[in-house]
Design an enzyme around this catalytic site. Structure first.
Site, PDB file in Angstrom:
ATOM      1  N   GLU A  87       7.432   2.193  -7.689  1.00 20.58           N
ATOM      2  CA  GLU A  87       8.264   1.531  -6.411  1.00 20.58           C
ATOM      3  C   GLU A  87      10.023   0.571  -7.434  1.00 20.58           C
ATOM      4  OE1 GLU A  87       8.548  -0.304  -2.942  1.00 20.58           O
ATOM      5  OE2 GLU A  87       9.059  -2.153  -4.329  1.00 20.58           O
ATOM      6  N   CYS A 119       2.942   2.006  -2.465  1.00 17.93           N
ATOM      7  CA  CYS A 119       1.823   0.852  -3.132  1.00 17.93           C
ATOM      8  C   CYS A 119       0.960   1.787  -3.973  1.00 17.93           C
ATOM      9  CB  CYS A 119       0.869   0.265  -2.374  1.00 17.93           C
ATOM     10  SG  CYS A 119       2.569  -1.211  -2.189  1.00 17.93           S
ATOM     11  N   HIS A 242      -6.710  -1.859  -1.715  1.00 12.41           N
ATOM     12  CA  HIS A 242      -5.121  -2.477  -2.098  1.00 12.41           C
ATOM     13  C   HIS A 242      -5.197  -3.740  -1.110  1.00 12.41           C
ATOM     14  CE1 HIS A 242      -0.736  -2.619  -2.024  1.00 12.41           C
ATOM     15  NE2 HIS A 242      -0.878  -2.829  -0.975  1.00 12.41           N
TER      16      HIS A 242
END
Lengths: 354, 134
Positions: A87, A119, A242
């Site tokens: 990003e 993400c 994550h």
């Protein structure tokens, strides 16, 4: 119905090379708390990795990609795709993938593109690379997740928004360090975190980023993949989730039935922060640095917006033979130079000259 | 804007692609199509390992235009394992940690940016070696 949910290529695919990169600088969360909260707040992580002035998502991706190539031991010209998820691509228009592909010597008979999905942009590229190799269109494809994430000064995200990345070469299962058993993706339209064009910092939904976003997608993706493969947490030696902060992945692991031991090797967030597209993929490089042949590994990413990709992997006999060919993730974590908030503001160009 | 120049130099800057002399085996960097050792034509591409040692260095406190934000930074003469000497910035190292003879390795980093709207120019720098087995 069950069969159709799993993603599984015709030709079996594996990770033939992997590489990590984490910048040298660290900003302790206590420094941010000192500046913005008088030191009187709970800290989501101990510290985060901060890029140097000459680093960006492209340079991070290049070093991770070189490490992946060293472990794969293949000619770069055999790679047919270099896909970079981030990003924080350095250009709004001009692919990061072309810069990385050129730098590793993989051009010109190649696909190169940039992926975006907060993400999980890197694991999105990883899914596509499995398909690219699994279909027989290519023998090798590279998927990278790399970011230099920025949080608004004083915002909760500033404590964790960090820099780092990981690169993977997907290739034929018979040459691989870890075989991909199957994968599964779960996506809905959930506005938990976003950034509009020309805005420097993202907006987020504070507590809304938890239950309806992170937990719903991570848990559903992990449970569906395990159910359809007929596995339980006991079948896994390692699980990587994550990691936007320390609490979320620990809670997700507990809810799914994983023990702290199963997640500890891939849980890096306390030491390097949330490296966004690099986050879960760096957790996996740390696990591959220590896993033994036959160990089964669960990888579950999360990207705001929102979705999760879940992967079931098995380490092969090749892994211990080839992992010494590039620096370990822990070596990058140990290469640590602490900076204070003032230097951080300078390195991240947050200082406005009037 | 120096787009054509930066484009021409990308292979040598990103990944230290030089040349090897087919006559005497000398490794040549930067590429110049003539062997500096035996003066014969030499245009075969050769990718350097990027490993070397610091031959000498100086730290810049008054930077030329375009490099001001990196101050203080150290520029070194690096003796490459394959023979040639190159001048480059060091990175990921404090200027008071640099020593003559220090083993370094090449990394690709941002060299400079052509303003806020222009090209981002990437190229080689050197840093203290990380990998223990090297």
């Amino acid at each position: 119905m069950g069969e159709r949910r799993l993603l599984k290529p015709e030709r079996q695919v594996g990770i033939t090379g992997y590489g990590a990169y984490i910048p040298r600088y660290r900003l302790p969360a206590s420094e941010i708390a000192r500046i913005w909260a008088g030191g009187a707040v709970g800290l989501p992580v101990k510290e985060k990795a901060v890029p140097g002035l000459d680093e960006d998502a492209a340079t991070i991706a290049i070093e991770a990609a070189r490490n992946a190539l060293a472990r794969a031991g293949i000619e770069p010209g055999l790679i047919r795709a270099v896909w970079v998820g981030s990003e924080s691509h350095p250009y709004a228009v001009k692919p990061t993938g072309t810069i990385v592909a050129e730098a590793i010597g993989a051009t010109p008979h190649i696909q190169a593109a940039d992926w975006e999905f907060a993400c999980k942009a890197g694991t999105e590229a990883f899914q596509a690379a499995i398909a690219f190799v699994g279909s027989g269109m290519a023998d090798y494809a590279m998927a990278i997740g790399a970011d230099t994430a920025q949080g608004r000064p004083g915002d909760a995200l500033e404590y964790t928004a960090a820099a780092g990345g990981a690169a993977y070469i997907l290739g034929p299962a018979e040459e691989s360090l870890a075989i991909v058993e199957a994968s599964y993706s779960f996506v809905t339209d959930t506005p938990d975190f976003f950034r509009r064009p020309y805005q420097h910092y993202p907006q987020h939904g504070a507590r809304f980023t938890g239950e309806p976003a992170y937990f719903r997608h991570i848990l559903t993706a992990a449970q569906t993949l395990m159910e359809e493969l007929g596995y339980t947490p006991a079948d896994y030696a390692y699980a990587v989730f994550h990691q936007p902060n320390l609490k979320f992945p620990q809670t997700a692991a507990k809810k799914l039935g994983f023990t702290p031991d199963q997640i500890k090797d891939g849980l890096l967030v306390d030491e390097i922060g949330n490296t966004y597209a690099g986050s879960s993929l760096l957790g996996l490089t740390a696990v591959l640095d220590v896993a033994q042949p036959g160990d089964r590994i669960l990888l579950v990413s999360f990207g705001s917006g929102a979705g999760s990709d879940a992967f079931s992997l098995i380490a092969t006999e090749e892994l211990p033979k080839r992992r010494n060919l590039a620096p370990f993730t822990r070596q990058y974590i140990q290469r640590r130079k602490e900076v204070d908030y003032g230097l951080y503001v300078r390195y991240r160009r947050k200082l406005e000259m009037h | 804007m120096e787009l054509p120049k930066n484009w021409r130099l990308r292979k040598q800057r990103y990944s230290m692609v030089g040349e090897i002399c087919e006559k005497c085996g000398a490794r040549i960097f930067p590429p110049r199509d003539v062997c500096p050792e035996c003066s014969k034509p030499a245009a075969t591409p050769y990718t350097f390992s990027g490993k070397g040692t610091v031959y000498s260095y100086a730290t810049v406190f008054q930077a030329p235009k375009g490099f001001e934000e990196y101050v203080p930074y150290t520029v070194a003469m690096v003796k490459l394992e394959e023979g040639p000497m190159v001048a480059a910035q060091l990175t990921d190292v404090d200027h008071d940690e640099v020593k003559i003879g220090m083993p370094v390795e090449m990394v690709t980093r941002k060299l400079y940016e052509e303003g806020e709207e222009g090209l981002i120019v990437y190229g080689y720098k050197f840093r203290p070696r990380i990998h223990k087995s090297n």
